[in-house]
Design a protein around this motif. Structure first.
Motif, mmCIF file in Angstrom:
data_model
loop_
_atom_site.group_PDB
_atom_site.id
_atom_site.type_symbol
_atom_site.label_atom_id
_atom_site.label_comp_id
_atom_site.label_asym_id
_atom_site.label_seq_id
_atom_site.Cartn_x
_atom_site.Cartn_y
_atom_site.Cartn_z
ATOM 1 N N LEU A 80 67.366 0.607 68.013
ATOM 2 C CA LEU A 80 69.066 -0.271 67.024
ATOM 3 C C LEU A 80 67.875 -1.122 66.349
ATOM 4 O O LEU A 80 68.806 -1.405 65.137
ATOM 5 C CB LEU A 80 69.749 -0.733 68.223
ATOM 6 C CG LEU A 80 70.715 0.275 68.835
ATOM 7 C CD1 LEU A 80 71.486 -0.803 70.401
ATOM 8 C CD2 LEU A 80 71.684 0.927 67.667
ATOM 9 N N LEU A 81 67.376 -1.815 66.244
ATOM 10 C CA LEU A 81 67.104 -2.620 65.193
ATOM 11 C C LEU A 81 65.436 -2.426 64.887
ATOM 12 O O LEU A 81 66.574 -3.272 63.092
ATOM 13 C CB LEU A 81 65.377 -3.664 66.175
ATOM 14 C CG LEU A 81 65.275 -5.115 66.222
ATOM 15 C CD1 LEU A 81 66.861 -6.011 66.066
ATOM 16 C CD2 LEU A 81 64.546 -5.555 66.687
ATOM 17 N N PHE A 123 60.355 -5.269 60.997
ATOM 18 C CA PHE A 123 60.634 -4.561 61.297
ATOM 19 C C PHE A 123 61.291 -3.828 59.277
ATOM 20 O O PHE A 123 60.845 -3.245 58.719
ATOM 21 C CB PHE A 123 61.846 -4.260 61.931
ATOM 22 C CG PHE A 123 61.227 -3.983 63.644
ATOM 23 C CD1 PHE A 123 60.338 -3.629 64.038
ATOM 24 C CD2 PHE A 123 61.789 -4.071 63.911
ATOM 25 C CE1 PHE A 123 59.655 -3.141 64.814
ATOM 26 C CE2 PHE A 123 62.317 -3.576 64.874
ATOM 27 C CZ PHE A 123 60.858 -3.220 65.971
ATOM 28 N N VAL A 124 62.045 -5.378 59.325
ATOM 29 C CA VAL A 124 62.480 -5.319 57.536
ATOM 30 C C VAL A 124 60.992 -5.723 56.312
ATOM 31 O O VAL A 124 61.391 -4.652 56.125
ATOM 32 C CB VAL A 124 63.176 -7.019 56.901
ATOM 33 C CG1 VAL A 124 63.501 -7.110 55.896
ATOM 34 C CG2 VAL A 124 64.161 -6.757 57.690
ATOM 35 N N ALA A 125 59.921 -6.165 57.234
ATOM 36 C CA ALA A 125 58.963 -6.338 56.069
ATOM 37 C C ALA A 125 58.144 -5.112 56.015
ATOM 38 O O ALA A 125 57.683 -5.099 54.916
ATOM 39 C CB ALA A 125 58.242 -7.822 56.325
ATOM 40 N N GLU A 126 58.759 -4.119 57.317
ATOM 41 C CA GLU A 126 57.754 -2.535 57.083
ATOM 42 C C GLU A 126 58.054 -1.538 55.770
ATOM 43 O O GLU A 126 57.322 -1.468 55.534
ATOM 44 C CB GLU A 126 56.899 -2.017 59.018
ATOM 45 C CG GLU A 126 56.617 -2.990 59.159
ATOM 46 C CD GLU A 126 56.042 -3.042 60.750
ATOM 47 O OE1 GLU A 126 55.656 -3.349 61.366
ATOM 48 O OE2 GLU A 126 57.725 -2.265 61.197
ATOM 49 N N VAL A 127 59.717 -2.266 56.600
ATOM 50 C CA VAL A 127 59.832 -1.230 55.743
ATOM 51 C C VAL A 127 60.209 -0.876 54.281
ATOM 52 O O VAL A 127 60.180 0.272 53.360
ATOM 53 C CB VAL A 127 61.878 -1.182 56.060
ATOM 54 C CG1 VAL A 127 62.333 -0.120 55.166
ATOM 55 C CG2 VAL A 127 62.368 0.059 57.629
ATOM 56 N N LEU A 128 60.231 -3.261 53.879
ATOM 57 C CA LEU A 128 60.015 -3.053 52.018
ATOM 58 C C LEU A 128 58.886 -2.263 52.111
ATOM 59 O O LEU A 128 58.446 -2.073 50.232
ATOM 60 C CB LEU A 128 59.868 -4.525 51.462
ATOM 61 C CG LEU A 128 61.467 -4.726 52.210
ATOM 62 C CD1 LEU A 128 61.485 -6.387 52.999
ATOM 63 C CD2 LEU A 128 62.626 -4.958 51.413
ATOM 64 N N VAL A 156 54.999 -11.184 61.594
ATOM 65 C CA VAL A 156 55.767 -10.910 60.158
ATOM 66 C C VAL A 156 55.018 -11.229 59.370
ATOM 67 O O VAL A 156 55.253 -10.703 57.787
ATOM 68 C CB VAL A 156 57.050 -11.574 60.458
ATOM 69 C CG1 VAL A 156 58.070 -11.951 59.579
ATOM 70 C CG2 VAL A 156 58.020 -12.239 61.154
ATOM 71 N N ARG A 157 54.254 -12.323 58.439
ATOM 72 C CA ARG A 157 53.477 -12.632 57.646
ATOM 73 C C ARG A 157 52.917 -11.537 57.234
ATOM 74 O O ARG A 157 52.282 -10.756 56.652
ATOM 75 C CB ARG A 157 52.549 -14.435 57.791
ATOM 76 C CG ARG A 157 54.142 -15.040 57.897
ATOM 77 C CD ARG A 157 53.222 -15.883 57.707
ATOM 78 N NE ARG A 157 52.116 -16.876 58.427
ATOM 79 C CZ ARG A 157 52.317 -17.270 59.465
ATOM 80 N NH1 ARG A 157 53.491 -18.286 60.122
ATOM 81 N NH2 ARG A 157 50.887 -17.823 60.293
#
Length: 225
Positions: A80-81, A123-128, A156-157
Motif C-alpha cells: 500500500l505504501l 519509496f518516492v525517491a526510488e520511483v523518481l 532516503v538520501r
C-alpha cells in the motif's frame, strides 16, 4: 493468468513474481493479482501483495486498496505504501503547462518531502529515480530528488543520490548537490552513493571532473526493524 491458477503453490508464487518484475507495464494483471490475495496459502498472498506494490501507480484504485488493507499483513502494508508513493511521484513529475498544474506538482512534492514516514519518502525517491518519459519529466524528477538529498534519514538520501545517477543527463544540473553530499554527508553509504552517481554523470559529460564512467547506483537501504 493460467499460471496463477496452477495447483502447485510454488508455481503460482513464481508466476506472480514474474508479473511483478514487469512493474507498471503489467497493469492488465492487477485484477488477477488481487484475486491471489485470497489464495489459501500465505506465500501466494504475500507474493501477490509484493507484485501489486511493484506495479506502483498502475495498481492504484479503491479495490486494490481495500483488498490489501483486508490482508492486514506487513507485506500488504508495504505494498500500500509503495503504491501510494508511486502515485505521488507521478503527480510530482506532472508537466502540465498551466499554473494550476505546476502548483499541484509543487504541492505533491512538498507533501512527500514532509511525509512523516521515512520509508514512504524512500519509496518516492526510488520511483523518481526510475522515471521514464520526456527530458522535461526527467528534469522534474531530478529537481525533486535534489530535495530528498536533504532528508534527515540517510537511507532516503542514499535513494535520492542513486536515483540522480540513474537519471543520467537529466540530472547534470545536480552535480554540485551530489558533490556536496559526497564531501559533507554524515553517512558513509550516502557519500558513496553520491560518489557513484557523480561517476555515472561524469561518464556523460567529459567536462565533469568527477570519477569515471563505470560507477553504478546502489539500492537504498531499508531500515531495520
Amino acid at each position: 493468468q493460467g499460471w496463477l491458477r496452477r495447483e502447485g503453490k510454488d508455481l503460482r508464487v513464481a508466476a506472480i513474481g514474474a508479473i511483478g518484475a514487469f512493474g507498471e507495464v503489467a497493469a492488465t494483471q492487477v485484477k488477477a493479482l488481487v484475486a491471489c490475495l485470497e489464495d489459501t496459502y500465505l506465500d501466494v498472498q504475500e507474493a501477490a501483495a509484493q507484485a501489486l506494490g511493484a506495479l506502483g501507480a498502475a495498481a492504484a484504485g479503491d479495490d486494490v486498496q481495500a483488498a490489501l488493507s483486508a490482508c492486514a499483513t506487513p507485506v500488504a502494508a508495504e505494498a500500500l505504501l509503495r503504491i501510494d508513493a508511486a502515485s505521488r511521484a507521478r503527480a510530482i513529475t506532472s508537466v502540465e503547462a498551466t499554473n494550476e498544474g505546476q502548483a499541484k506538482a509543487a504541492a505533491a512534492l512538498k507533501a512527500c518531502v514532509e511525509h512523516d514516514n521515512e520509508e514512504f519518502r524512500q519509496f518516492v525517491a526510488e520511483v523518481l529515480g526510475r522515471v521514464v518519459g520526456s527530458a522535461e519529466v526527467k528534469a522534474r524528477s531530478a529537481d525533486a530528488l535534489a530535495s530528498f538529498l536533504k532528508d534527515p534519514h540517510p537511507f532516503v538520501r542514499e535513494a535520492a543520490a542513486t536515483g540522480l545517477g540513474a537519471l543520467g543527463e537529466a540530472a547534470m544540473s545536480k552535480v554540485v548537490a551530489l558533490a556536496e553530499a559526497t564531501a559533507e554527508d554524515s553517512d558513509e553509504e550516502v557519500r558513496e552513493a553520491s560518489r557513484l552517481a557523480l561517476a555515472r554523470l561524469g561518464g556523460l559529460d567529459e567536462r565533469a571532473p568527477f570519477g569515471d564512467s563505470t560507477g553504478g547506483g546502489r539500492l537504498a537501504r531499508v531500515p531495520e526493524e
